[in-house]
Design a protein around this motif. Structure first.
Motif, PDB file in Angstrom:
ATOM      1  N   VAL A  16      -8.552 116.674  -4.251  1.00  0.00           N
ATOM      2  CA  VAL A  16      -9.494 115.672  -3.747  1.00  0.00           C
ATOM      3  C   VAL A  16      -8.646 114.603  -3.059  1.00  0.00           C
ATOM      4  O   VAL A  16      -7.889 113.879  -3.712  1.00  0.00           O
ATOM      5  CB  VAL A  16     -10.348 115.070  -4.873  1.00  0.00           C
ATOM      6  CG1 VAL A  16     -11.275 113.991  -4.318  1.00  0.00           C
ATOM      7  CG2 VAL A  16     -11.159 116.163  -5.567  1.00  0.00           C
ATOM      8  N   VAL A  17      -8.770 114.542  -1.750  1.00  0.00           N
ATOM      9  CA  VAL A  17      -7.878 113.717  -0.931  1.00  0.00           C
ATOM     10  C   VAL A  17      -8.597 112.447  -0.492  1.00  0.00           C
ATOM     11  O   VAL A  17      -9.696 112.505   0.076  1.00  0.00           O
ATOM     12  CB  VAL A  17      -7.402 114.503   0.306  1.00  0.00           C
ATOM     13  CG1 VAL A  17      -6.443 113.659   1.134  1.00  0.00           C
ATOM     14  CG2 VAL A  17      -6.751 115.814  -0.111  1.00  0.00           C
ATOM     15  N   VAL A  18      -7.983 111.299  -0.737  1.00  0.00           N
ATOM     16  CA  VAL A  18      -8.558 110.024  -0.312  1.00  0.00           C
ATOM     17  C   VAL A  18      -8.221 109.773   1.151  1.00  0.00           C
ATOM     18  O   VAL A  18      -7.064 109.898   1.567  1.00  0.00           O
ATOM     19  CB  VAL A  18      -8.026 108.867  -1.178  1.00  0.00           C
ATOM     20  CG1 VAL A  18      -8.445 107.516  -0.587  1.00  0.00           C
ATOM     21  CG2 VAL A  18      -8.536 108.994  -2.602  1.00  0.00           C
ATOM     22  N   GLU A  19      -9.231 109.424   1.926  1.00  0.00           N
ATOM     23  CA  GLU A  19      -9.041 109.068   3.331  1.00  0.00           C
ATOM     24  C   GLU A  19      -9.622 107.674   3.542  1.00  0.00           C
ATOM     25  O   GLU A  19     -10.816 107.444   3.362  1.00  0.00           O
ATOM     26  CB  GLU A  19      -9.731 110.073   4.255  1.00  0.00           C
ATOM     27  CG  GLU A  19      -9.489 109.782   5.735  1.00  0.00           C
ATOM     28  CD  GLU A  19      -9.969 110.906   6.632  1.00  0.00           C
ATOM     29  OE1 GLU A  19     -10.594 110.620   7.673  1.00  0.00           O
ATOM     30  OE2 GLU A  19      -9.721 112.080   6.288  1.00  0.00           O
ATOM     31  N   ASN A  20      -8.767 106.730   3.915  1.00  0.00           N
ATOM     32  CA  ASN A  20      -9.190 105.346   4.108  1.00  0.00           C
ATOM     33  C   ASN A  20      -9.708 105.131   5.531  1.00  0.00           C
ATOM     34  O   ASN A  20      -8.997 105.402   6.499  1.00  0.00           O
ATOM     35  CB  ASN A  20      -8.037 104.389   3.837  1.00  0.00           C
ATOM     36  CG  ASN A  20      -7.521 104.478   2.414  1.00  0.00           C
ATOM     37  OD1 ASN A  20      -6.582 105.230   2.133  1.00  0.00           O
ATOM     38  ND2 ASN A  20      -8.122 103.745   1.508  1.00  0.00           N
ATOM     39  N   LYS A  21     -10.945 104.655   5.623  1.00  0.00           N
ATOM     40  CA  LYS A  21     -11.544 104.316   6.919  1.00  0.00           C
ATOM     41  C   LYS A  21     -12.130 102.911   6.794  1.00  0.00           C
ATOM     42  O   LYS A  21     -13.329 102.715   6.610  1.00  0.00           O
ATOM     43  CB  LYS A  21     -12.620 105.332   7.306  1.00  0.00           C
ATOM     44  CG  LYS A  21     -12.055 106.692   7.691  1.00  0.00           C
ATOM     45  CD  LYS A  21     -13.134 107.599   8.230  1.00  0.00           C
ATOM     46  CE  LYS A  21     -12.545 108.917   8.709  1.00  0.00           C
ATOM     47  NZ  LYS A  21     -11.666 108.750   9.894  1.00  0.00           N
ATOM     48  N   ALA A  22     -11.224 101.919   6.877  1.00  0.00           N
ATOM     49  CA  ALA A  22     -11.624 100.536   6.648  1.00  0.00           C
ATOM     50  C   ALA A  22     -12.233  99.921   7.906  1.00  0.00           C
ATOM     51  O   ALA A  22     -11.992 100.362   9.025  1.00  0.00           O
ATOM     52  CB  ALA A  22     -10.411  99.724   6.206  1.00  0.00           C
ATOM     53  N   GLY A  23     -13.035  98.877   7.673  1.00  0.00           N
ATOM     54  CA  GLY A  23     -13.540  98.090   8.792  1.00  0.00           C
ATOM     55  C   GLY A  23     -15.044  98.011   8.869  1.00  0.00           C
ATOM     56  O   GLY A  23     -15.764  98.857   8.340  1.00  0.00           O
ATOM     57  N   ALA A  24     -15.516  96.941   9.528  1.00  0.00           N
ATOM     58  CA  ALA A  24     -16.930  96.730   9.851  1.00  0.00           C
ATOM     59  C   ALA A  24     -17.814  96.715   8.603  1.00  0.00           C
ATOM     60  O   ALA A  24     -18.937  97.205   8.629  1.00  0.00           O
ATOM     61  CB  ALA A  24     -17.424  97.770  10.856  1.00  0.00           C
ATOM     62  N   ASN A  25     -17.295  96.138   7.519  1.00  0.00           N
ATOM     63  CA  ASN A  25     -18.078  96.003   6.288  1.00  0.00           C
ATOM     64  C   ASN A  25     -18.606  97.358   5.801  1.00  0.00           C
ATOM     65  O   ASN A  25     -19.764  97.496   5.416  1.00  0.00           O
ATOM     66  CB  ASN A  25     -19.241  95.025   6.502  1.00  0.00           C
ATOM     67  CG  ASN A  25     -19.618  94.293   5.230  1.00  0.00           C
ATOM     68  OD1 ASN A  25     -18.758  93.917   4.433  1.00  0.00           O
ATOM     69  ND2 ASN A  25     -20.900  94.060   5.025  1.00  0.00           N
ATOM     70  N   GLU A  26     -17.751  98.362   5.848  1.00  0.00           N
ATOM     71  CA  GLU A  26     -18.013  99.734   5.384  1.00  0.00           C
ATOM     72  C   GLU A  26     -18.768 100.596   6.395  1.00  0.00           C
ATOM     73  O   GLU A  26     -18.996 101.786   6.149  1.00  0.00           O
ATOM     74  CB  GLU A  26     -18.763  99.766   4.041  1.00  0.00           C
ATOM     75  CG  GLU A  26     -18.031  99.119   2.895  1.00  0.00           C
ATOM     76  CD  GLU A  26     -18.595  99.494   1.522  1.00  0.00           C
ATOM     77  OE1 GLU A  26     -19.439 100.401   1.436  1.00  0.00           O
ATOM     78  OE2 GLU A  26     -18.174  98.866   0.542  1.00  0.00           O
ATOM     79  N   VAL A  27     -19.145 100.047   7.533  1.00  0.00           N
ATOM     80  CA  VAL A  27     -19.948 100.804   8.504  1.00  0.00           C
ATOM     81  C   VAL A  27     -19.185 102.006   9.046  1.00  0.00           C
ATOM     82  O   VAL A  27     -19.744 103.101   9.192  1.00  0.00           O
ATOM     83  CB  VAL A  27     -20.413  99.896   9.663  1.00  0.00           C
ATOM     84  CG1 VAL A  27     -21.043 100.724  10.789  1.00  0.00           C
ATOM     85  CG2 VAL A  27     -21.404  98.865   9.159  1.00  0.00           C
TER      86      VAL A  27
END
Length: 327
Positions: free
Chosen positions: A65-76
């Motif tokens: 189970v691989v974590v992929e960070n996609k930050a920004g725009a208040n979670e949008v």
């Protein structure tokens, strides 16, 4: 045996085999790596909880189970990515209040529909928020804080990102107590933190990770924290009820969501695995307790029912706070 009968029997055998094969495939989830999409940068507290959960999910499922960070725009950004991903259970969102409840009231338009395009599976943790003061600000407990602010309407400032859970819930607390403070919105936490430490900003609300490094030096104070009992990592900090404010609640939550159309057996598998993770003593000790998070398990139906009320409350509080975000 006639040719027609032979053909018919062969067809039946093939059809039955296909049915059993399809059923086996439906039950065998996951059979390959799963992506857990986190709407925040690597290294933060939400990311830490997600990585702790991902590690245990990998052990439960026998698949990475691989974590992929996609930050920004208040979670949008992360929520939109997951909403538009294949509905097969191999892309899961690890989201919080913005995705599930608040963004639909903060933005004029979203690239996805949070209600129609995402299926809530289960919350995994409640994040208890504390009222945090600059060390230069005189109050040392909640009653002193309320008394001083009430005697000086509009004189003092508080900081929270516009539209965040901290902003909306601190505003709700001020209204509940009949207090007036000026909200200062910062684009990043670093500049806000510096102004709190220097005393230019008197107060904030949030998770304890911001304040913990500065408590021993006295540069920050934790007056009280949400929860039914004191947090293990800060046993000297009272709950709101203990501090004399039993009607105050300030928390957000993190949990799993999948794209609409994800098969029920997959959703059930994620729900079952989440229950095991949230009851794992090591996960609680390493990934939740340090941040004053509390584990929670529920069914998709229970999560969906909770969100009905939470969205109504979010809409009311956001309207009262006058919070808006551009998208």
């Amino acid at each position: 045996m006639t040719t027609k009968l032979t053909t018919f029997l062969q067809t039946c055998v093939l059809t039955t085999a296909c049915i059993f094969s399809a059923q086996a495939m439906a039950q065998a989830y996951p059979t390959r790596p799963v992506k857990l999409v986190v709407p925040y940068p690597a290294g933060g507290p939400v990311d830490g909880v997600a990585r702790g959960a991902a590690d245990r999910l990998s052990k439960i499922w026998g698949q990475p189970v691989v974590v992929e960070n996609k930050a920004g725009a208040n979670e949008v950004i992360a929520a939109d990515f997951v909403a538009k991903s294949p509905a097969d259970g191999y892309t899961i969102l690890f989201g919080a209040d913005p995705t599930f409840a608040t963004n639909q009231f903060l933005f004029k338009k979203l690239p996805y529909d949070p209600v129609k395009d995402l299926v809530p599976v289960s919350r995994i943790a409640i994040v208890n928020m504390a009222i945090i003061l600059s060390g230069t600000f005189p109050p040392n407990n909640m009653k002193e804080f309320v008394s001083l602010v009430k005697a000086n309407p509009g004189k003092f400032n508080y900081s929270a990102g516009a539209g965040t859970a901290a902003h909306v819930q601190f505003d709700a607390f001020l209204r509940q107590q009949g207090l007036e403070m000026t909200h200062i919105a910062y684009k990043g936490t670093a500049s806000a933190l510096q102004d709190i430490l220097s005393g230019q900003i008197q107060a904030t609300m949030g998770g304890i990770t911001v304040a913990k490094p500065h408590l021993a030096s006295g540069k920050m104070k934790l007056l009280a924290i949400n929860g039914n009992k004191r947090t293990k990592s800060l046993p000297d900090v009272p709950t709101y009820a203990e501090a004399g404010f039993p009607n105050t609640q300030a928390f957000f939550y993190v949990g799993f969501a999948v794209p609409k159309g994800t098969p029920k057996n997959v959703i059930d598998a994620i729900t079952t695995a989440n229950r095991k993770v949230a009851n794992d003593a090591e996960f609680i000790e390493k990934s939740l307790d340090p941040y004053a998070y509390e584990p929670i398990t529920e069914t998709p139906e229970q999560f969906a029912k909770f969100l009905v009320g939470d969205r109504k409350l979010a809409e009311k509080r956001i309207r009262e706070a006058g919070a808006r975000l551009e998208q």
